[in-house]
Each structure stands twice: as C-alpha cells, then as structure tokens.
Design a protein around this motif. Sequence first.
Motif, short mmCIF file in Angstrom:
data_model
loop_
_atom_site.label_atom_id
_atom_site.label_comp_id
_atom_site.label_asym_id
_atom_site.label_seq_id
_atom_site.Cartn_x
_atom_site.Cartn_y
_atom_site.Cartn_z
N PRO A 6 0.52 -5.28 88.07
CA PRO A 6 -0.40 -4.14 87.92
C PRO A 6 -1.82 -4.57 88.30
N GLU A 7 -2.57 -3.66 88.87
CA GLU A 7 -3.93 -3.95 89.31
C GLU A 7 -4.92 -3.07 88.54
N PRO A 8 -6.14 -3.61 88.29
CA PRO A 8 -7.16 -2.81 87.59
C PRO A 8 -7.39 -1.45 88.26
N GLY A 9 -7.48 -0.43 87.45
CA GLY A 9 -7.72 0.92 87.96
C GLY A 9 -6.45 1.73 88.17
N GLU A 10 -5.30 1.05 88.28
CA GLU A 10 -4.06 1.79 88.48
C GLU A 10 -3.70 2.54 87.20
N LYS A 11 -3.04 3.69 87.41
CA LYS A 11 -2.64 4.52 86.27
C LYS A 11 -1.12 4.48 86.15
N TYR A 12 -0.66 4.47 84.91
CA TYR A 12 0.77 4.42 84.61
C TYR A 12 1.11 5.48 83.58
N ARG A 13 2.32 6.01 83.71
CA ARG A 13 2.84 6.98 82.74
C ARG A 13 3.91 6.26 81.93
N HIS A 14 3.77 6.27 80.61
CA HIS A 14 4.79 5.71 79.73
C HIS A 14 5.95 6.69 79.70
N LEU A 15 7.16 6.19 79.50
CA LEU A 15 8.32 7.09 79.52
C LEU A 15 8.25 8.17 78.47
N LYS A 16 7.42 8.00 77.43
CA LYS A 16 7.23 9.06 76.44
C LYS A 16 6.18 10.07 76.89
N GLY A 17 5.55 9.83 78.05
CA GLY A 17 4.62 10.80 78.61
C GLY A 17 3.16 10.44 78.60
N MET A 19 -0.41 8.75 79.40
CA MET A 19 -1.00 8.15 80.59
C MET A 19 -1.93 7.01 80.18
N TYR A 20 -1.89 5.91 80.98
CA TYR A 20 -2.69 4.72 80.71
C TYR A 20 -3.31 4.23 82.00
N GLN A 21 -4.45 3.56 81.89
CA GLN A 21 -5.11 2.95 83.05
C GLN A 21 -5.28 1.47 82.80
N VAL A 22 -4.92 0.67 83.81
CA VAL A 22 -5.05 -0.79 83.71
C VAL A 22 -6.54 -1.14 83.78
N VAL A 23 -7.00 -1.93 82.81
CA VAL A 23 -8.38 -2.41 82.79
C VAL A 23 -8.46 -3.74 83.53
N THR A 24 -7.56 -4.67 83.19
CA THR A 24 -7.54 -5.98 83.84
C THR A 24 -6.23 -6.68 83.53
N ALA A 53 5.31 -8.07 82.32
CA ALA A 53 6.71 -7.73 82.59
C ALA A 53 7.07 -6.35 82.05
N MET A 54 6.37 -5.90 81.00
CA MET A 54 6.63 -4.59 80.42
C MET A 54 6.44 -3.47 81.45
N PHE A 55 5.54 -3.70 82.40
CA PHE A 55 5.25 -2.66 83.39
C PHE A 55 6.38 -2.49 84.41
N ALA A 56 7.33 -3.42 84.43
CA ALA A 56 8.47 -3.31 85.34
C ALA A 56 9.77 -3.14 84.55
N GLU A 57 9.67 -3.13 83.23
CA GLU A 57 10.85 -3.04 82.37
C GLU A 57 11.56 -1.71 82.56
N MET A 77 7.15 1.88 82.07
CA MET A 77 5.83 2.28 82.57
C MET A 77 5.99 2.53 84.07
N GLU A 78 5.62 3.72 84.51
CA GLU A 78 5.77 4.06 85.92
C GLU A 78 4.40 4.34 86.53
N ARG A 79 4.13 3.65 87.64
CA ARG A 79 2.83 3.82 88.31
C ARG A 79 2.70 5.24 88.84
N VAL A 80 1.52 5.82 88.64
CA VAL A 80 1.24 7.16 89.12
C VAL A 80 0.33 7.04 90.33
#
Length: 172
Positions: A6-17, A19-24, A53-57, A77-80
Amino acid sequence: MMIRRPEPGEKYRHLKGGMYQVVTVAKHSGTGEELVVYQALFGDYAVYAGPAAMFAEEFVPEKYPDLKAGSMQKNRMERVEESAEKQGEKEQSGEAAGSVDPKLMEFLETDSLEERYNILVSMRDMITDGMIDTMAVVMDTVIPEGEIMKRYDDLKHVIQTRQQYETANRLR
C-alpha cells in the motif's frame, strides 16, 4: 507471489464497508514487520496501524459470519481507484502521486508548533483538503469536512491553542 505494498494516499474499502486512507508505511521497531498506518474516512477519523499483509488478506467467511460471501469483495481491504476525472484534477492541482509539496514536507518534518503555524500561514493560498487532512493527522486532530477556508482556520486554531497550552505549562 509478491504482495503489492500500500502507498500513502491510497484509499481502501474494508469488507464491512468502511473507507480508509493510507497515511504511511512503517516498520515495527521490535520485529521489523511492515505496518500500514491508515486513517478512517468516517466517524471519528481514527488512525490505526496494522500489518501490511492485512491489505492483501483474502475474505474468510468464518471470520465474518454476519457477512454474505457472495456479495463480498475478494480481499479484506480492497483498493479503491479514483476516477480518471478526479486523478486529472489532482494532477492539475499538484497533488499527483509522488509529488508532495515542499511546504507540506516542511510542516511534517518539524516538531515546533511555532514553525508549523508559520508554514501553515504561508500555505494559505495553495492549501488543499488533502494537505489539511495530512496536517491534521500529524497534529493528532480531526478537522471536519467543509469549506476549505473554514478547515484552514480550524487547523490554525488547533496549533494556536496548543502553543498557548505549551507556553502556560512552561511558566509553571
């Protein structure tokens, strides 16, 4: 198979819905494990750290019995991806991936509240919501969504308040 980092600034959706943004991305000081520092884009905008690894789980139905496997995304976690239009706006405003404003970097690298305040004031005419969000994370605060100048003033107020608090504590 190589796991995409994951890279800073990328946004991810948790499977429960949520939304999160990677800080670092950081390294655990004891184990060396790669950790992703990420912020919720809802509720109290809490900041979390978890294994990269959680981001690819992959989604495991047994871990989330309340969720239906058929309607779920593949990974926990799925990248948006941003729309091409939104990415074009970012490139025009200088927020493209890999280009961090030097003033913003200066703000992030200093620990002095006075310097942070002066840097923020110098950025008034070029400030973006993304910059305010990043600065707020570093200041361990949340600046609510809204009109950009209101958010800018709110961040200035946070820094001024902390400066006053530090000064009062030094005088004791």
